[in-house]
Design a protein around this motif. Structure first.
Motif, PDB file in Angstrom:
ATOM      1  N   LYS A 194       0.834  -1.207   0.000  1.00 21.70           N
ATOM      2  CA  LYS A 194       0.000   0.000   0.000  1.00 21.70           C
ATOM      3  C   LYS A 194       0.871   1.261   0.000  1.00 21.70           C
ATOM      4  O   LYS A 194       0.564   2.230  -0.697  1.00 21.70           O
ATOM      5  N   ALA A 195       1.939   1.251   0.784  1.00 20.68           N
ATOM      6  CA  ALA A 195       2.807   2.440   0.868  1.00 20.68           C
ATOM      7  C   ALA A 195       3.456   2.740  -0.487  1.00 20.68           C
ATOM      8  O   ALA A 195       3.661   3.904  -0.839  1.00 20.68           O
ATOM      9  N   ASP A 222      -4.689   1.879 -11.898  1.00 22.49           N
ATOM     10  CA  ASP A 222      -4.198   1.723 -13.272  1.00 22.49           C
ATOM     11  C   ASP A 222      -3.122   2.745 -13.569  1.00 22.49           C
ATOM     12  O   ASP A 222      -3.418   3.801 -14.098  1.00 22.49           O
ATOM     13  N   ASP A 223      -1.841   2.422 -13.263  1.00 25.67           N
ATOM     14  CA  ASP A 223      -1.429   1.085 -12.865  1.00 25.67           C
ATOM     15  C   ASP A 223      -0.459   1.198 -11.685  1.00 25.67           C
ATOM     16  O   ASP A 223       0.572   0.524 -11.678  1.00 25.67           O
ATOM     17  N   GLY A 224      -0.802   2.077 -10.719  1.00 26.32           N
ATOM     18  CA  GLY A 224       0.007   2.118  -9.501  1.00 26.32           C
ATOM     19  C   GLY A 224       0.048   0.749  -8.838  1.00 26.32           C
ATOM     20  O   GLY A 224       1.067   0.333  -8.287  1.00 26.32           O
ATOM     21  N   SER A 225      -1.073   0.025  -8.942  1.00 25.39           N
ATOM     22  CA  SER A 225      -1.165  -1.281  -8.287  1.00 25.39           C
ATOM     23  C   SER A 225      -0.236  -2.316  -8.916  1.00 25.39           C
ATOM     24  O   SER A 225       0.353  -3.135  -8.213  1.00 25.39           O
ATOM     25  N   GLY A 226      -0.099  -2.272 -10.255  1.00 24.42           N
ATOM     26  CA  GLY A 226       0.811  -3.201 -10.935  1.00 24.42           C
ATOM     27  C   GLY A 226       2.261  -2.777 -10.786  1.00 24.42           C
ATOM     28  O   GLY A 226       3.157  -3.609 -10.613  1.00 24.42           O
ATOM     29  N   THR A 227       2.493  -1.455 -10.842  1.00 21.31           N
ATOM     30  CA  THR A 227       3.849  -0.935 -10.671  1.00 21.31           C
ATOM     31  C   THR A 227       4.380  -1.281  -9.281  1.00 21.31           C
ATOM     32  O   THR A 227       5.513  -1.757  -9.132  1.00 21.31           O
ATOM     33  N   ALA A 228       3.544  -1.060  -8.257  1.00 23.60           N
ATOM     34  CA  ALA A 228       3.964  -1.364  -6.881  1.00 23.60           C
ATOM     35  C   ALA A 228       4.218  -2.859  -6.703  1.00 23.60           C
ATOM     36  O   ALA A 228       5.131  -3.266  -5.972  1.00 23.60           O
ATOM     37  N   LEU A 229       3.428  -3.686  -7.369  1.00 29.14           N
ATOM     38  CA  LEU A 229       3.618  -5.137  -7.296  1.00 29.14           C
ATOM     39  C   LEU A 229       5.008  -5.508  -7.823  1.00 29.14           C
ATOM     40  O   LEU A 229       5.761  -6.255  -7.181  1.00 29.14           O
ATOM     41  N   VAL A 230       5.356  -4.964  -8.992  1.00 26.18           N
ATOM     42  CA  VAL A 230       6.665  -5.261  -9.587  1.00 26.18           C
ATOM     43  C   VAL A 230       7.783  -4.767  -8.676  1.00 26.18           C
ATOM     44  O   VAL A 230       8.786  -5.455  -8.450  1.00 26.18           O
ATOM     45  N   MET A 231       7.596  -3.570  -8.107  1.00 25.67           N
ATOM     46  CA  MET A 231       8.626  -3.013  -7.221  1.00 25.67           C
ATOM     47  C   MET A 231       8.807  -3.865  -5.967  1.00 25.67           C
ATOM     48  O   MET A 231       9.930  -4.091  -5.505  1.00 25.67           O
ATOM     49  N   GLN A 232       7.701  -4.350  -5.408  1.00 22.36           N
ATOM     50  CA  GLN A 232       7.795  -5.181  -4.206  1.00 22.36           C
ATOM     51  C   GLN A 232       8.463  -6.528  -4.504  1.00 22.36           C
ATOM     52  O   GLN A 232       9.195  -7.073  -3.670  1.00 22.36           O
ATOM     53  N   LEU A 233       8.211  -7.065  -5.702  1.00 24.14           N
ATOM     54  CA  LEU A 233       8.928  -8.298  -6.072  1.00 24.14           C
ATOM     55  C   LEU A 233      10.424  -8.026  -6.231  1.00 24.14           C
ATOM     56  O   LEU A 233      11.264  -8.841  -5.826  1.00 24.14           O
ATOM     57  N   ALA A 234      10.757  -6.862  -6.806  1.00 21.90           N
ATOM     58  CA  ALA A 234      12.177  -6.485  -6.934  1.00 21.90           C
ATOM     59  C   ALA A 234      12.815  -6.411  -5.551  1.00 21.90           C
ATOM     60  O   ALA A 234      13.959  -6.835  -5.349  1.00 21.90           O
ATOM     61  N   ARG A 235      12.074  -5.880  -4.583  1.00 22.50           N
ATOM     62  CA  ARG A 235      12.597  -5.802  -3.214  1.00 22.50           C
ATOM     63  C   ARG A 235      12.898  -7.201  -2.661  1.00 22.50           C
ATOM     64  O   ARG A 235      13.993  -7.467  -2.151  1.00 22.50           O
ATOM     65  N   MET A 281       7.239 -13.270 -20.509  1.00 31.76           N
ATOM     66  CA  MET A 281       6.921 -11.896 -20.089  1.00 31.76           C
ATOM     67  C   MET A 281       5.626 -11.942 -19.275  1.00 31.76           C
ATOM     68  O   MET A 281       4.624 -12.532 -19.709  1.00 31.76           O
ATOM     69  N   ILE A 282       5.671 -11.365 -18.081  1.00 38.76           N
ATOM     70  CA  ILE A 282       4.520 -11.388 -17.175  1.00 38.76           C
ATOM     71  C   ILE A 282       4.152  -9.950 -16.835  1.00 38.76           C
ATOM     72  O   ILE A 282       4.909  -9.248 -16.160  1.00 38.76           O
ATOM     73  N   GLN A 283       2.992  -9.511 -17.303  1.00 40.93           N
ATOM     74  CA  GLN A 283       2.559  -8.117 -17.116  1.00 40.93           C
ATOM     75  C   GLN A 283       1.493  -8.021 -16.021  1.00 40.93           C
ATOM     76  O   GLN A 283       0.673  -8.945 -15.849  1.00 40.93           O
ATOM     77  N   HIS A 284       1.516  -6.903 -15.299  1.00 39.24           N
ATOM     78  CA  HIS A 284       0.558  -6.666 -14.198  1.00 39.24           C
ATOM     79  C   HIS A 284      -0.127  -5.342 -14.430  1.00 39.24           C
ATOM     80  O   HIS A 284       0.531  -4.300 -14.454  1.00 39.24           O
ATOM     81  N   ASP A 285      -1.448  -5.359 -14.583  1.00 39.61           N
ATOM     82  CA  ASP A 285      -2.147  -4.137 -14.997  1.00 39.61           C
ATOM     83  C   ASP A 285      -3.538  -4.075 -14.366  1.00 39.61           C
ATOM     84  O   ASP A 285      -4.440  -4.798 -14.783  1.00 39.61           O
ATOM     85  N   MET A 286      -3.711  -3.209 -13.349  1.00 44.40           N
ATOM     86  CA  MET A 286      -4.977  -3.042 -12.620  1.00 44.40           C
ATOM     87  C   MET A 286      -5.229  -4.276 -11.757  1.00 44.40           C
ATOM     88  O   MET A 286      -5.799  -5.261 -12.212  1.00 44.40           O
ATOM     89  N   MET A 287      -4.794  -4.203 -10.498  1.00 48.20           N
ATOM     90  CA  MET A 287      -4.756  -5.394  -9.664  1.00 48.20           C
ATOM     91  C   MET A 287      -5.741  -5.374  -8.493  1.00 48.20           C
ATOM     92  O   MET A 287      -5.781  -6.319  -7.722  1.00 48.20           O
ATOM     93  N   LEU A 288      -6.540  -4.303  -8.328  1.00 46.52           N
ATOM     94  CA  LEU A 288      -7.224  -4.118  -7.049  1.00 46.52           C
ATOM     95  C   LEU A 288      -8.717  -4.432  -7.020  1.00 46.52           C
ATOM     96  O   LEU A 288      -9.238  -4.854  -5.991  1.00 46.52           O
ATOM     97  N   PHE A 289      -9.445  -4.166  -8.097  1.00 45.45           N
ATOM     98  CA  PHE A 289     -10.888  -3.959  -7.991  1.00 45.45           C
ATOM     99  C   PHE A 289     -11.660  -5.049  -8.736  1.00 45.45           C
ATOM    100  O   PHE A 289     -11.651  -5.097  -9.970  1.00 45.45           O
ATOM    101  N   ASP A 290     -12.320  -5.917  -7.993  1.00 44.19           N
ATOM    102  CA  ASP A 290     -13.144  -6.969  -8.603  1.00 44.19           C
ATOM    103  C   ASP A 290     -14.481  -7.016  -7.864  1.00 44.19           C
ATOM    104  O   ASP A 290     -14.735  -7.896  -7.050  1.00 44.19           O
ATOM    105  N   HIS A 291     -15.312  -6.024  -8.135  1.00 43.17           N
ATOM    106  CA  HIS A 291     -16.582  -5.869  -7.412  1.00 43.17           C
ATOM    107  C   HIS A 291     -17.765  -6.451  -8.177  1.00 43.17           C
ATOM    108  O   HIS A 291     -18.908  -6.281  -7.770  1.00 43.17           O
TER     109      HIS A 291
END
Ligand SMILES: [Zn+2]
Length: 424
Positions: free
Chosen positions: A52-53, A211-224, A282-292
């Motif tokens: 989240k941060a 779109d797409d802070g959620s995918g960007t943050a996911l990739v960054m956290q995996l890099a960590r 290649m594994i892409q992450h795009d819009m990861m949060l909202f499934d209502h």
């Protein structure tokens, strides 16, 4: 049955060594000794608050629209975070972006992207169809049930928060663009890699939180997690944050144009260094949060994450590497079953409109999303898509947790594919 058999025994269909694990029947083998399972230990290093941060940090740069100062500052910030994780050296792709002339550009451009095909007189969120007659969805498949109008907001006054409006106010100008990446170098096969991506640009006069802070943050956290010096992998992993996705995946295309021919070449000769390892997937992450769920009859969408929420793993059935991509997708689903905490994954054959698209005829490519892009997002399942409401405050922990489960899924699958282990 023939379909299942080819899945299980067709390992040779993928001409990549790292994908040999797919031949095990699409199952990531978890050691019986779960307490010492390195993948389980690595997955536990993902953390909801850190995820989240990272999204929150990205939203400080507003919608991060390509061709603006806020986009460039976001690239700098992402690079600083990657360095702080120890994912070094960081590198950049540079290219020039010119807005295509109206009607003359290739692919989807500007505000024309993502429309569900309804008439312009229907506002976003307005019901345009109830699915009684079959209509095709983008990427294949068809629209089912209730469908609402989608589009890209271009009206600044629809953003009620004056501070966000001010951050988003600088218009895009054509010119040089940059996008950043870093690489975990494999110990035994540094010449081969998986690419893990998300796009850091957005638009719509919000904060591009989903779109797409959620995918960007996911990739960054995996890099960590993978950059811990005590974590070793046999094969390499490249973490990349694409720019210009929203204008037609131009950042991903620039990467392919500049680097495809460099794959697998040792440079300098004899150095053991491979600036561009051979691409295994290649594994892409795009819009990861909202499934209502589907829009209701009145065009509104539930304010709560639906209990049936899932991570949608998509490959493109019509692509040249559909066989390899589909095996990779099932492998990711299996990793989700073993390692994700809260939400399951589903596999679909209609990947479209994301940075894995330009790769799909070159290597096995998949995308992970909150919903299927064509049949669901394209039919209005995410009312915040490209809208001023795509801000951090819109999303609850149930939403953020879906993104975290996608991170757990990709981390586990990529750890297995690259032979990750923890050095004592
Ligand atoms: Zn996106």
């Amino acid at each position: 049955m023939a379909y299942l058999r080819s899945l299980i025994i067709g390992g040779s269909l993928i001409a990549v060594a790292g994908a040999a694990a797919f031949a095990q029947g699409g199952a990531a083998a978890a050691p019986a000794d779960t307490a010492n399972d390195p993948i389980r230990i690595l997955v536990a290093r993902l953390d909801l608050e850190q995820y989240k941060a990272t999204i929150k940090g990205l939203t400080e740069f507003g919608d991060r629209r390509q061709g603006t100062d806020r986009n460039r500052k976001a690239v700098d910030w992402i690079e600083a975070q990657l360095k702080s994780y120890g994912c070094t050296p960081t590198e950049r792709i540079k290219y020039t972006y010119t807005t295509p002339q109206r009607g003359g550009g290739r692919g989807r451009g500007g505000a024309g992207r993502g429309g569900a095909g309804g008439g312009p007189t229907v506002p976003v969120g307005g019901v345009i169809a109830t699915g009684k007659s079959p209509t095709p969805a983008q990427g294949g498949g068809r629209n089912w049930g209730i469908r609402t109008r989608t589009g890209v907001n271009t009206d600044s006054l629809k953003q009620p928060d004056a501070a966000i409006r001010a951050i988003d106010s600088q218009p895009a100008t054509d010119g040089e663009r940059e996008e950043v990446y870093c690489t975990k170098v494999g110990t035994t096969h540094p010449d081969e890699m998986y690419i893990v991506g998300g796009h850091m640009d957005g638009h719509g006069w919000g904060q591009a939180a989903n779109d797409d802070g959620s995918g960007t943050a996911l990739v960054m956290q995996l890099a960590r997690v993978f950059s811990d010096p005590n974590v070793k992998t046999d094969r390499s992993i490249r973490f990349i944050l694409w720019n210009n996705e929203e204008t037609g995946t131009n950042g991903a295309r620039a990467y392919i144009e500049q680097r495809a021919a460099l794959q697998g070449k040792e440079d300098p000769a004899g150095s053991g260094k491979y600036p561009e390892p051979k691409w295994l997937g290649m594994i892409q992450h795009d819009m990861m949060l909202f499934d209502h769920g589907m829009p209701r009859a009145d065009g509104t969408v539930s304010p709560e994450q639906r209990p049936e929420a899932d991570v949608n793993i998509e490959f493109q059935a019509t692509s040249k590497f559909a066989d390899g991509a589909q095996k990779m997708a099932w492998f990711f689903k299996s990793a989700n079953e073993k390692y994700a905490a809260d939400y399951p994954a589903r596999v679909g054959p209609h990947m479209t409109n994301t940075d894995s698209g330009p790769f799909q005829d070159l290597i096995p490519a998949i995308s992970l999303r909150e919903n299927e892009r064509g049949e669901q997002i394209g039919a209005g399942w995410d009312p915040h898509w490209h809208q001023p409401t795509d801000v951090y405050a819109t999303f609850s922990d149930k939403d953020f947790r879906l993104g975290l489960n996608a991170a757990q899924t990709t981390l586990a699958a990529v750890a297995e594919l690259t032979g990750a282990r923890i050095q004592k």
